[in-house]
Design an enzyme around this catalytic site. Structure first.
Site, PDB file in Angstrom:
ATOM      1  N   GLY A 176       1.960  56.184 -71.393  1.00  0.00           N
ATOM      2  CA  GLY A 176       2.476  57.397 -70.755  1.00  0.00           C
ATOM      3  C   GLY A 176       1.367  58.384 -70.445  1.00  0.00           C
ATOM      4  O   GLY A 176       0.266  58.001 -70.022  1.00  0.00           O
TER       5      GLY A 176
ATOM      6  N   SER B  84      -1.289  50.581 -72.813  1.00  0.00           N
ATOM      7  CA  SER B  84      -1.924  51.763 -72.245  1.00  0.00           C
ATOM      8  C   SER B  84      -2.258  52.767 -73.350  1.00  0.00           C
ATOM      9  O   SER B  84      -2.979  52.441 -74.291  1.00  0.00           O
ATOM     10  CB  SER B  84      -0.996  52.367 -71.180  1.00  0.00           C
ATOM     11  N   MET B  85      -1.740  53.982 -73.274  1.00  0.00           N
ATOM     12  CA  MET B  85      -2.026  54.980 -74.299  1.00  0.00           C
ATOM     13  C   MET B  85      -1.445  54.590 -75.652  1.00  0.00           C
ATOM     14  O   MET B  85      -1.950  55.002 -76.701  1.00  0.00           O
ATOM     15  CB  MET B  85      -1.468  56.338 -73.850  1.00  0.00           C
TER      16      MET B  85
ATOM     17  N   HIS C 138      -5.696  49.176 -70.197  1.00  0.00           N
ATOM     18  CA  HIS C 138      -6.075  49.293 -68.789  1.00  0.00           C
ATOM     19  C   HIS C 138      -6.635  50.690 -68.558  1.00  0.00           C
ATOM     20  O   HIS C 138      -6.617  51.544 -69.434  1.00  0.00           O
ATOM     21  CB  HIS C 138      -4.899  48.991 -67.855  1.00  0.00           C
TER      22      HIS C 138
ATOM     23  N   ASP D 110      -4.792  45.357 -65.911  1.00  0.00           N
ATOM     24  CA  ASP D 110      -3.939  45.207 -67.097  1.00  0.00           C
ATOM     25  C   ASP D 110      -4.421  44.001 -67.898  1.00  0.00           C
ATOM     26  O   ASP D 110      -4.471  42.878 -67.385  1.00  0.00           O
ATOM     27  CB  ASP D 110      -2.483  45.001 -66.686  1.00  0.00           C
TER      28      ASP D 110
END
Length: 247
Positions: A122, A151-152, A176, A225
């Site tokens: 996010g 991700s985060m 990523h 990714d």
């Protein structure tokens, strides 16, 4: 001999049957209400409250209280120093978890905190706020991946206490580069692009520090990714071990 009923008789029989069926339906409707009223009456008399249907709540009695109550299951977990990040990361969830981490640290900074992660990632700003808080508090923050840390979410997973970053066997980790969607005038887009590149560089440096991988390799791996199984994440250095059995 046997005589067939007239049309009027048949209509009368049909009307009686319909009236009887309506009465039976009304009885079925009334019975559960009466039963609920009786249960509610007994609950008030016995000082026991029923759990709301469809709401994830558990029974809990606060210290010093003589009466128990149903509390949100995640609030109950906070009391055991367990936090759960199970959604997309935004400012609201970040502020909530940051508040819990600060409170638990002020309450007792000698005990660890546990952060379970099942998140698609996010907001970079919100995630960075949580990342800084993890490093700010004196309590160890043990991170556990359940499901997906992308991700985060993977960044926060890797930020846990060294040696205590864990994942369940079938969980996945994805890294990523940060994404942007700048709009407006050319200069504004240029400024936004520079900010994204700076953020990309900072995140890559932190990944390199936390995993032991060279910055150049991390930068390359962040280009697209990049998915890891739990065991591959151990080899890369994103986590320290896979939880095979209950401790």
């Amino acid at each position: 001999g046997f005589r067939l009923p007239s049309d009027k008789m048949r209509a009368a029989y049909l009307l009686l049957a319909l009236v009887g069926l309506a009465g039976a339906v009304d009885a079925l409707r009334v019975a559960p209400r009466a039963q609920i009223r009786r249960v509610a009456h007994r609950s008030r008399a016995g000082e026991t409250r029923m759990m709301p249907v469809g709401v994830p709540k558990v029974a809990y009695r606060a210290p010093g209280s003589t009466q128990g109550d149903w509390v949100d299951i995640y609030n109950r977990l906070y009391r055991e120093r367990i936090m759960f990040l199970g959604q997309q990361i935004d400012t609201e969830i970040a502020n909530n978890i940051i508040g819990v981490m600060l409170f638990l640290d002020s309450e007792d900074n000698t005990k660890p905190q546990y952060l379970y992660i099942n998140s698609p990632g996010g907001s970079v700003a919100a995630g960075m706020a949580m990342f800084d808080t993890i490093n700010h508090v004196k309590s160890e923050v043990i991170t556990i991946n359940v499901g997906l840390a992308a991700s985060m979410g993977s960044f926060l997973l890797t930020a846990g206490a060294r040696g205590k970053r864990m994942a369940l066997p079938h969980s996945r980790i994805m890294i990523h580069q940060p994404m942007g969607g700048a709009q407006g005038q050319a200069e504004d887009i240029k400024v936004e692009a520079m900010q994204i590149m700076n953020t990309h560089q900072r995140i890559a440096q932190q990944y390199a520090r936390l995993t032991g991988q060279p910055v150049e390799k991390v930068m390359k791996d962040l280009d697209r990714d990049n998915f890891f199984s739990a065991y591959e994440a151990v080899e890369y250095g994103l986590i320290d071990r896979v939880i095979e059995t209950r401790p």
